[in-house]
Design an enzyme around this catalytic site. Structure first.
Site, PDB file in Angstrom:
ATOM      1  N   ARG A   1       0.807  -1.228   0.000  1.00  0.00           N
ATOM      2  CA  ARG A   1       0.000   0.000   0.000  1.00  0.00           C
ATOM      3  C   ARG A   1       0.840   1.279   0.000  1.00  0.00           C
ATOM      4  NH1 ARG A   1      -4.010  -0.798   4.758  1.00  0.00           N
ATOM      5  NH2 ARG A   1      -2.653  -2.562   5.240  1.00  0.00           N
TER       6      ARG A   1
ATOM      7  N   THR B   1       2.405 -13.556  10.067  1.00  0.00           N
ATOM      8  CA  THR B   1       3.257 -13.097  11.175  1.00  0.00           C
ATOM      9  C   THR B   1       3.805 -14.268  11.997  1.00  0.00           C
ATOM     10  OG1 THR B   1       1.225 -12.744  12.435  1.00  0.00           O
ATOM     11  CG2 THR B   1       2.208 -10.808  11.419  1.00  0.00           C
TER      12      THR B   1
ATOM     13  N   TYR C   1      26.745  33.973  -0.321  1.00  0.00           N
ATOM     14  CA  TYR C   1      26.943  32.542  -0.481  1.00  0.00           C
ATOM     15  C   TYR C   1      28.387  32.235  -0.147  1.00  0.00           C
ATOM     16  CZ  TYR C   1      27.904  27.975  -2.331  1.00  0.00           C
ATOM     17  OH  TYR C   1      28.323  26.676  -2.443  1.00  0.00           O
TER      18      TYR C   1
ATOM     19  N   ALA D   1      27.648  42.411   2.731  1.00  0.00           N
ATOM     20  CA  ALA D   1      26.440  41.992   2.017  1.00  0.00           C
ATOM     21  C   ALA D   1      26.774  41.616   0.580  1.00  0.00           C
ATOM     22  CB  ALA D   1      25.421  43.126   2.044  1.00  0.00           C
TER      23      ALA D   1
ATOM     24  N   ALA E   1      34.793  47.103  -1.388  1.00  0.00           N
ATOM     25  CA  ALA E   1      33.485  46.706  -1.914  1.00  0.00           C
ATOM     26  C   ALA E   1      33.535  46.508  -3.426  1.00  0.00           C
ATOM     27  CB  ALA E   1      32.451  47.765  -1.548  1.00  0.00           C
TER      28      ALA E   1
ATOM     29  N   ARG F   1      38.567  45.963  -8.726  1.00  0.00           N
ATOM     30  CA  ARG F   1      37.458  46.523  -9.500  1.00  0.00           C
ATOM     31  C   ARG F   1      38.005  47.624 -10.386  1.00  0.00           C
ATOM     32  NH1 ARG F   1      35.492  49.473  -3.956  1.00  0.00           N
ATOM     33  NH2 ARG F   1      36.630  51.397  -4.312  1.00  0.00           N
TER      34      ARG F   1
HETATM   35  C1  UD1 Z   1      -1.424  -7.769  12.714  1.00  0.00           C
HETATM   36  C2  UD1 Z   1      -2.071  -8.695  13.736  1.00  0.00           C
HETATM   37  C3  UD1 Z   1      -3.354  -8.051  14.272  1.00  0.00           C
HETATM   38  C4  UD1 Z   1      -3.038  -6.710  14.867  1.00  0.00           C
HETATM   39  C5  UD1 Z   1      -2.325  -5.822  13.848  1.00  0.00           C
HETATM   40  C6  UD1 Z   1      -1.862  -4.559  14.497  1.00  0.00           C
HETATM   41  C7  UD1 Z   1      -1.561 -11.000  13.062  1.00  0.00           C
HETATM   42  C8  UD1 Z   1      -2.058 -12.203  12.403  1.00  0.00           C
HETATM   43  N1  UD1 Z   1      -2.393  -9.965  13.093  1.00  0.00           N
HETATM   44  O1  UD1 Z   1      -2.284  -7.705  11.609  1.00  0.00           O
HETATM   45  O2  UD1 Z   1      -3.949  -8.872  15.253  1.00  0.00           O
HETATM   46  O3  UD1 Z   1      -4.205  -6.074  15.324  1.00  0.00           O
HETATM   47  O4  UD1 Z   1      -1.174  -6.496  13.307  1.00  0.00           O
HETATM   48  O5  UD1 Z   1      -1.414  -3.665  13.520  1.00  0.00           O
HETATM   49  O6  UD1 Z   1      -0.445 -10.976  13.569  1.00  0.00           O
HETATM   50  N2  UD1 Z   1       5.092  -9.613   8.437  1.00  0.00           N
HETATM   51  C9  UD1 Z   1       6.136 -10.424   8.072  1.00  0.00           C
HETATM   52  N3  UD1 Z   1       5.869 -11.549   7.356  1.00  0.00           N
HETATM   53  C10 UD1 Z   1       4.607 -11.905   6.992  1.00  0.00           C
HETATM   54  C11 UD1 Z   1       3.544 -11.066   7.361  1.00  0.00           C
HETATM   55  C12 UD1 Z   1       3.816  -9.936   8.098  1.00  0.00           C
HETATM   56  O7  UD1 Z   1       7.294 -10.137   8.377  1.00  0.00           O
HETATM   57  O8  UD1 Z   1       4.468 -12.934   6.360  1.00  0.00           O
HETATM   58  C13 UD1 Z   1       5.375  -8.392   9.219  1.00  0.00           C
HETATM   59  C14 UD1 Z   1       5.050  -7.135   8.444  1.00  0.00           C
HETATM   60  O9  UD1 Z   1       6.192  -6.673   7.775  1.00  0.00           O
HETATM   61  C15 UD1 Z   1       4.632  -6.183   9.557  1.00  0.00           C
HETATM   62  C16 UD1 Z   1       4.035  -7.093  10.624  1.00  0.00           C
HETATM   63  O10 UD1 Z   1       4.533  -8.378  10.356  1.00  0.00           O
HETATM   64  O11 UD1 Z   1       5.736  -5.506  10.109  1.00  0.00           O
HETATM   65  C17 UD1 Z   1       2.523  -7.079  10.657  1.00  0.00           C
HETATM   66  O12 UD1 Z   1       2.014  -7.598   9.473  1.00  0.00           O
HETATM   67  P1  UD1 Z   1       0.617  -7.138   8.862  1.00  0.00           P
HETATM   68  O13 UD1 Z   1       0.377  -7.928   7.641  1.00  0.00           O
HETATM   69  O14 UD1 Z   1       0.598  -5.663   8.732  1.00  0.00           O
HETATM   70  O15 UD1 Z   1      -0.390  -7.592  10.016  1.00  0.00           O
HETATM   71  P2  UD1 Z   1      -1.886  -7.120  10.165  1.00  0.00           P
HETATM   72  O16 UD1 Z   1      -2.718  -7.802   9.176  1.00  0.00           O
HETATM   73  O17 UD1 Z   1      -1.949  -5.659  10.213  1.00  0.00           O
END
Ligand code: UD1
Ligand code: CA
Length: 452
Positions: free
Chosen positions: A17, A79, A348, A362, A405, A422
């Site tokens: 995004r 995550t 400058y 100046a 100057a 000058r």
């Molecule tokens: C996550 C939480 C959600 C929480 C929210 C807060 C989970 C499943 N959900 O959701 O409960 O309310 O954050 O903002 O954990 N990342 C990886 N690898 C991956 C996926 C993500 O490294 O495969 C990292 C992303 O770079 C990011 C973080 O994990 O820094 C969070 O990932 P994101 O996909 O934004 O989680 P949310 O769907 O927002």
């Protein structure tokens, strides 16, 4: 003795995004990559290790983590899957493991500490930082029954009752290092997104008879960054913190909301900053300095008692000694101003060394570039440079010299010499009237030709 902490920073998400060629966690906030803020807040906990989880091929992200090691999550499967990738790097660690997100830079050290402390006190296998969300739609919900955290339900998987819960998951978690491998190992992907959710560890821990807790924090700290609009909001929040910290340390700001700081800006006490001043990276300001409105300062040291601006621009590599005055529309680039030197208007000074107490008139320009190379101008102490002079580098002006100057100085000026670079003035008595008549006639003739 308290057991040492490990911190895992998840930063392998796609960040689509942002619509950017730059990985999300490298987008700057207060002139520092987002993830460096996360690391700085984690570092303050003095952890035994910090590990980054990054996407394949993300060399720049790995570099931003240095000196901390990174591991690669081969595919973005969620995550939980990302956290699991860090297990190898956590071998032998039995203390608490804090899992934080690389795109949530506003979580303070203090809040992280509260979670770790609560987990230790409650002997919890899992601790989660939660917050009451104004709009919980995008967040996982914390299901708390009779004061016990039972599980986390992701928005997309929640039923109607669960969706009505406003107590939300910040994403920050603290896991018992002795249990982390078995907890993460039990995560499956039987959910709407077919992802391995880190949040599942709460239910898994509970089912195994372990304790899970939620610690509440302020929503303002848990703003994650997914879009440019959220990046701008986080910038605003960070700027507010940096300004507040500067004011607490004894800095006066006439209109704080218009002062823009970098994460590494160092300002001593009794400095006064006017409205609309921007500090780029690498600025140090000593005490008793006045920085007036509309100045832009970057990569520079400003000495005690200096007066800067209004409308001054000080560029990288500049050193402004004590009691220097830099006035309006004066630009310094890689220039050293000696103690008490002055450049008060329209100048400058690029690649110049200006000695102590010297006065730069100046409109003076240190002509540093000849189209191919950059050269230095060296002006010794107690020199007077008259207005509208060009000092064509490389050139030296000796101690106590006086450049008249309007001079174009192309040759070195010895100490105590007066230099005239000058043309000599020619004055012709009574010749203004005839000149006027001649010019008038020429203009009239031109008008007649145009009409024809
Ligand atoms: C996550 C939480 C959600 C929480 C929210 C807060 C989970 C499943 N959900 O959701 O409960 O309310 O954050 O903002 O954990 N990342 C990886 N690898 C991956 C996926 C993500 O490294 O495969 C990292 C992303 O770079 C990011 C973080 O994990 O820094 C969070 O990932 P994101 O996909 O934004 O989680 P949310 O769907 O927002
Ligand atoms: Ca997110």
């Amino acid at each position: 003795m308290k057991s040492p902490i490990a911190v895992v920073v998840l930063a392998a998400g796609a960040g689509t995004r942002m619509k950017s060629a730059l990985p999300k966690v490298l987008h700057p906030l207060a002139n520092r990559p987002m993830v460096r803020h996360v690391l700085a807040n984690a570092e303050a906990l003095k952890p035994a290790r910090i590990v980054g989880v990054i996407a394949p091929g993300a060399k720049d992200v790995a570099a931003a983590f240095a000196p901390y090691p990174t591991v690669v999550q081969t595919k973005p499967l969620g995550t939980g899957h990302a956290a699991k990738a860090a297990l190898g790097a956590l071998k032998g660690h039995a203390g608490p493991v804090l899992v934080v997100f690389g795109d949530a830079p506003l979580v303070t050290t203090e809040t992280l500490k509260r979670l770790v402390t609560a987990c230790a006190r409650e002997k919890a296998a899992v601790g989660v930082l939660g917050f009451v969300a104004e709009d919980p739609t995008p967040y996982g919900r914390l299901v708390v029954q009779r004061g016990v955290l039972e599980r986390i339900v992701e928005s997309k998987d929640a039923n109607e009752i669960e969706r009505a819960i406003t107590f939300s998951n910040s994403g920050v978690m603290c896991l018992d290092g002795r249990l982390i491998a078995s907890l993460l190992g039990a995560i499956g992907n039987d959910n709407v997104k077919r992802e391995f959710y880190l949040t599942d560890v709460v239910g898994i821990a509970r089912a195994a008879g372990h304790k899970a807790i939620a610690v509440e924090g302020p929503e303002t700290e848990f703003q994650g960054i997914n879009s440019r609009a959220e990046l701008a909001m986080a910038e605003r929040a960070l700027q507010q913190r940096l300004r507040a910290a500067a004011m607490t340390a004894g800095v006066t700001m006439t209109d704080p909301d218009t002062v823009w700081l970098s994460a590494d800006t160092r300002i001593a006490n009794d400095v006064t900053i006017g409205p609309n001043v921007r500090f780029g990276p690498g600025v140090t300001v000593a005490s008793d300095v006045q920085i007036k409105a509309f100045c832009d300062i970057e990569g520079a040291r400003i000495g005690r008692g200096a007066i800067i601006g209004p409308f001054a621009r000080i560029r990288p590599g500049s050193e402004v000694a004590d009691d220097v005055h830099i006035g309006n529309f004066v630009e310094l680039k890689a220039t050293k101003m000696g103690k008490g030197a002055k450049a008060n208007h329209l100048a400058y000074l690029g690649d110049a060394d200006i000695g102590a107490r010297s006065n730069i008139g100046a409109g003076t320009i240190a002509v540093n570039y000849d189209g191919f190379g950059k050269w230095r101008t060296v002006v010794a102490d107690d020199v007077f440079v008259g207005s509208n002079s060009s000092l064509v580098a490389p050139v030296k002006v000796g101690k106590g010299a006086n450049v008249t100057a309007g001079s174009v100085v192309t040759e070195d000026v010895p100490a105590d010499a007066v230099a005239f670079g000058r043309a000599r003035q020619v004055t012709k008595k009574g010749r203004a009237g005839p000149l006027r008549a001649k010019l008038k006639a020429r203009a009239a003739a031109a008008k007649r030709t145009k009409k024809k």
